[in-house]
Write a protein that holds these residues in place. Structure first.
Motif, PDB file in Angstrom:
ATOM      1  N   UNK A 239      81.034  17.521  60.590  1.00  0.00           N
ATOM      2  CA  UNK A 239      80.871  17.321  59.147  1.00  0.00           C
ATOM      3  C   UNK A 239      81.325  15.938  58.689  1.00  0.00           C
ATOM      4  N   UNK A 240      82.204  15.289  59.473  1.00  0.00           N
ATOM      5  CA  UNK A 240      82.657  13.950  59.112  1.00  0.00           C
ATOM      6  C   UNK A 240      81.950  12.843  59.873  1.00  0.00           C
ATOM      7  N   UNK A 241      80.832  13.159  60.525  1.00  0.00           N
ATOM      8  CA  UNK A 241      80.123  12.158  61.330  1.00  0.00           C
ATOM      9  C   UNK A 241      79.704  10.966  60.478  1.00  0.00           C
ATOM     10  N   UNK A 242      79.722   9.786  61.105  1.00  0.00           N
ATOM     11  CA  UNK A 242      79.367   8.555  60.407  1.00  0.00           C
ATOM     12  C   UNK A 242      78.771   7.572  61.404  1.00  0.00           C
ATOM     13  N   UNK A 243      78.114   6.519  60.853  1.00  0.00           N
ATOM     14  CA  UNK A 243      77.612   5.486  61.749  1.00  0.00           C
ATOM     15  C   UNK A 243      78.655   4.375  61.891  1.00  0.00           C
ATOM     16  N   UNK A 244      78.311   3.315  62.609  1.00  0.00           N
ATOM     17  CA  UNK A 244      79.260   2.239  62.891  1.00  0.00           C
ATOM     18  C   UNK A 244      79.674   1.468  61.639  1.00  0.00           C
TER      19      UNK A 244
ATOM     20  N   UNK B 263      83.605   8.250  67.377  1.00  0.00           N
ATOM     21  CA  UNK B 263      82.801   7.345  68.207  1.00  0.00           C
ATOM     22  C   UNK B 263      81.336   7.437  67.785  1.00  0.00           C
ATOM     23  N   UNK B 264      80.992   6.758  66.694  1.00  0.00           N
ATOM     24  CA  UNK B 264      79.610   6.803  66.217  1.00  0.00           C
ATOM     25  C   UNK B 264      78.659   6.177  67.233  1.00  0.00           C
TER      26      UNK B 264
ATOM     27  N   UNK C   3      86.392  18.200  59.450  1.00  0.00           N
ATOM     28  CA  UNK C   3      86.736  17.096  58.535  1.00  0.00           C
ATOM     29  C   UNK C   3      86.535  15.759  59.246  1.00  0.00           C
ATOM     30  N   UNK C   4      87.603  14.989  59.411  1.00  0.00           N
ATOM     31  CA  UNK C   4      87.478  13.668  60.029  1.00  0.00           C
ATOM     32  C   UNK C   4      87.768  13.699  61.524  1.00  0.00           C
TER      33      UNK C   4
ATOM     34  N   UNK D 211      78.822   4.736  57.160  1.00  0.00           N
ATOM     35  CA  UNK D 211      77.918   5.543  56.347  1.00  0.00           C
ATOM     36  C   UNK D 211      77.857   6.969  56.895  1.00  0.00           C
ATOM     37  N   UNK D 212      77.944   7.977  56.037  1.00  0.00           N
ATOM     38  CA  UNK D 212      77.908   9.366  56.517  1.00  0.00           C
ATOM     39  C   UNK D 212      76.597   9.687  57.226  1.00  0.00           C
ATOM     40  N   UNK D 213      76.707  10.475  58.289  1.00  0.00           N
ATOM     41  CA  UNK D 213      75.531  11.028  58.968  1.00  0.00           C
ATOM     42  C   UNK D 213      75.560  12.529  58.724  1.00  0.00           C
ATOM     43  N   UNK D 214      74.719  12.993  57.838  1.00  0.00           N
ATOM     44  CA  UNK D 214      74.716  14.403  57.479  1.00  0.00           C
ATOM     45  C   UNK D 214      73.716  15.177  58.323  1.00  0.00           C
ATOM     46  N   UNK D 215      73.891  16.471  58.370  1.00  0.00           N
ATOM     47  CA  UNK D 215      72.947  17.312  59.110  1.00  0.00           C
ATOM     48  C   UNK D 215      71.564  17.252  58.483  1.00  0.00           C
TER      49      UNK D 215
END
Length: 752
Positions: A252-257, A220-221, A197-198, A260-264
């Motif tokens: 799964x909860x990755x994001x940029x600075x 830490x994007x 998750x987050x 914005x979501x960073x998906x696989x």
């Protein structure tokens, strides 16, 4: 007045929940309470009737190794309503339950606390409506709550580990190890999406454990807008350096600075477009929360379950709800809603793009691991700084092989090379140091070592003496060795101490020496845990699980012999993790009276429908009462009731791929070792420091080498203080036969 407590599992399932239910039921019964299981979480609490069932001792037999939760879980929208919670209170009161152990995530635990806060109001309303009599309300004036965090995400403040997280890491690591082999075969890039998750815990730790080339976590994007190009550049450089596979792990909860979501899928498209090659995506999904729990999760669930029962039974009207967790290797309880609030604060910080605060709130180990990971994922090291003092240090193993040794060497080499230093590998431990088998190591020397068991550098139990000391001194001088890093067990500590004591005779030994604990026996002072012990424990547990399946089918007792020499860590912890009904330790010895009681217990159990007996014996528990003797004794006395088999697990406990815990512990210890050597050269002393590193109270600690004899029982090669022996009463309590056994009314148990 009878004391009654309930236990429920709620939210997503997590491996280890069954172990927690077992511990709550048996600890409650042992303390004289009636225990009720509430099936299907809050939904079952609202439905009542058959969803709330009284539990007996044997009702939780045979569930320790099972994944999921046997009492079910469900998300209940109705519980979010006042009327739904009032029905839940009514059902609790109808069963006389006013103490509740809740196993779930932050939402489930928040709901439990809300029920506790509203309890008096619900009592008043239920009495007014005539649904319960006043005397019932008077007997149950408050609701006591204890919460255990069941979540693979490890995203709850107040506990270093949540139930299920270690098991999920096992699933991820095994999957990525398998993917890496096919990726290397085809020189291919894989993107692996993991849960969390987050929270980036699973992604971060699996990245370190598997040797991934890039890891993306929400806390830490990437700190640049063109992070995609930087990622591709690292992967290209790695392939040019000779790496045959690329693994990118995405939380799964990755994001940029910018949030914005960073998906696989996005990462896959970027890599395909910029690398010009086919990229595969593997979304691990719910396989991460399935399957049997790891040894760590079984033990964590057991210890926190027992502590939860003690908490609710001691509660008063003034008590608040508590979260039961683990902190610095100790079971602790903290105010539940304080932990929930801090958990929400981390999520709020990430939503506000305050990533520095989010990282700080994740804790010291998370931050330390992130710093290590950032170096390990590099394709090549930073160049040395001009004018820098470059340390040329030798790395060697000593003692028996321990899974995770290679991960420690890999981390030590890469972290030191990245800092501009010169690691030198020594083949076959102190034998190699005596014979001059030293060779400088570089960045790619250790490529792919993280998941490999054994010791690629080789090891030996050689403790130098006599002319060996002169040969070692000569080789240290000839190879211009500035410092020594020893990764190993008691033989390594003895050898290091010998060099330290001979400094007056051999000035070449007056160099910084750092010992890193690596032994499956976990018998070293200065560290609560050693590299390799977790892998050995899991190897034992996996085999014993299979043994139990065989034994149940045949009315059989097994005597299982495990390693540890004179140290009872593996025996005691494997007994806790497998539900063994008896464990024989050298620390306690074996007496004839004990054996008579054990035989009588086995006979009574099998006469009343028992199908399995499981005894675990430390290999050196007693020189006369050997494993073969015990088996023959039980066989003779058991007659036709049961037969007896022996399982000597032997060196399989030293083999196999290291667990994620051992891989990450190895990286952390190696990182601290490199830092210590740098610190030693930054501060000039007439006598160079010689120390042992270790994990104590959850943090890396340094113990001067000269203190080791004081901390060690040299005769039996174990620490004078063994923290795990404090768990002995819990193991004994959980494994004893049912004190309320009624054979005519209870089905045969598959466990003790």
């Amino acid at each position: 007045m009878d004391t009654r407590l309930g236990v429920l599992t709620s939210g997503g399932d997590a491996p280890g929940m069954n172990a927690a239910v077992r511990a709550v039921v048996r600890a409650g019964l042992d303390r004289g309470a009636d225990v009720y299981a509430i099936y299907d979480g809050y939904h079952g609490l609202i439905e009542g009737e058959s969803h709330i069932r009284k539990m007996g001792w044997n009702d939780v037999g045979g569930i320790l190794h099972r994944g999921g939760t046997i009492i079910g879980t469900a998300r209940s929208e109705e519980f979010r309503t006042l009327e739904g919670r009032r029905r839940a209170v009514r059902n609790l009161l109808r069963h006389g339950i006013d103490r509740l152990v809740v196993i779930g995530g932050d939402g489930s635990l928040t709901g439990a606390n809300l029920l506790r806060q509203e309890w008096a109001d619900h009592l008043q309303a239920l009495v007014a409506s005539g649904e319960i009599p006043q005397e019932i309300a008077a007997r149950h004036p408050f609701l006591a709550i204890a919460g255990l965090v069941g979540s693979i995400d490890n995203d709850m403040h107040g506990t270093d580990m949540t139930i299920g997280a270690d098991s999920a890491l096992h699933r991820i690591t095994a999957a990525v190890d398998a993917i890496a082999s096919t990726a290397a075969s085809h020189q291919r890039t894989f993107v692996v999406e993991v849960m969390g998750r987050r929270c980036g815990y699973l992604a971060l730790m699996s990245g370190i454990a598997t040797g991934a080339e890039w890891v993306l976590i929400p806390e830490n994007p990437p700190d640049m807008d063109n992070w995609e190009e930087r990622m591709c550049q690292v992967l290209r450089e790695g392939m040019r350096m000779g790496r045959r596979d690329n693994i990118v792990i995405v939380a799964e909860g990755a994001q940029d600075r910018h949030g914005n979501p960073i998906t696989s899928e996005y990462v896959r498209r970027v890599l395909e477009e910029r690398l010009g090659e086919e990229v595969r995506v593997t979304v691990l999904g719910h396989v991460q929360r399935g399957g049997p729990p790891s040894a760590f999760d079984r033990i964590l669930s057991t210890l926190t379950g027992v502590a939860a029962v003690e908490t609710v039974l001691e509660a008063t009207a003034e008590s608040e709800a508590y979260l039961i967790g683990i902190h610095e290797n100790k079971i602790v309880r903290q105010p539940l809603m304080e932990c929930v609030a801090k958990t929400h604060a981390i999520n709020a910080a990430m939503a506000a793009q305050d990533f520095e605060t989010a990282m700080a709130m994740r804790g010291r180990t998370f931050q330390e691991s992130f710093r290590i990971m950032r170096t390990l994922v590099r394709a090549m090291p930073h160049p040395p700084t001009p004018g820098q003092r470059r340390i040329r240090f030798a790395i060697l193993h000593a003692g028996g092989p321990a899974p995770g040794m290679n991960a420690a060497v890999r981390a030590a080499v890469r972290l030191s090379v990245d800092r501009g230093h010169l690691p030198v590998g020594v083949q076959r431990g102190f034998r190699g140091l005596i014979q001059g088998h030293l060779e400088e190591m570089g960045w790619m020397s250790v490529n792919g070592w993280a998941p490999v068991g054994g010791a690629e550098l080789g090891t030996s139990r050689k403790v130098p003496g006599g002319s060996d000391l002169y040969a070692i001194a000569r080789n240290l001088e000839e190879h211009q060795i500035d410092a020594l890093m020893i990764i190993g067990g008691w033989a390594g500590y003895q050898a290091a101490l010998r060099l330290y004591q001979e400094r007056e005779n051999y000035p070449a030994f007056n160099i910084p020496i750092v010992c890193i604990p690596a032994t499956i026996n976990n018998n070293l002072p200065g560290s609560e845990l050693s590299i390799g012990a977790d892998t050995a424990l899991n190897s034992i547990v996996e085999v014993v699980d299979k043994i139990k399946q065989s034994a149940v089918a045949s009315n059989r007792c097994f005597v299982v012999e495990v390693m540890g020499r004179y140290c009872g860590y593996l025996a005691l912890m494997s007994a806790l993790a497998t539900g063994a009904e008896r464990v024989y330790l050298h620390e306690e010895g074996i007496r004839l009276a004990d054996l008579e009681a054990d035989i009588a217990q086995l006979i009574r159990g099998f006469q009343h429908g028992k199908r399995l007996g499981l005894m675990i014996r430390n290999e050196n528990a007693n020189p006369l009462y050997t494993t073969s003797f015990l088996a023959a004794l039980f066989e003779e006395e058991g007659g036709d009731l049961f037969d007896v088999r022996i399982a000597v697990l032997g060196h399989l406990q030293q083999g196999g791929s290291p667990t994620p815990f051992d891989r990450t512990l190895a990286a952390r210890l190696a990182a601290r070792g490199v830092e210590f050597l740098e610190e030693s050269f930054a501060t000039h002393h007439a006598e160079a420091p010689a120390v042992c590193l270790g994990l104590q109270h959850g943090a890396m600690q340094v113990t001067p080498l000269e203190q080791i004899p004081r901390l060690m029982d040299e005769r039996y090669q174990r620490p004078r203080e063994q923290w795990w022996m404090s768990l002995r009463p819990i193991a004994s309590m959980l494994a004893k036969p049912d004190p309320y056994f009624q054979p005519e009314s209870r089905p045969a148990s598959h466990e003790e």
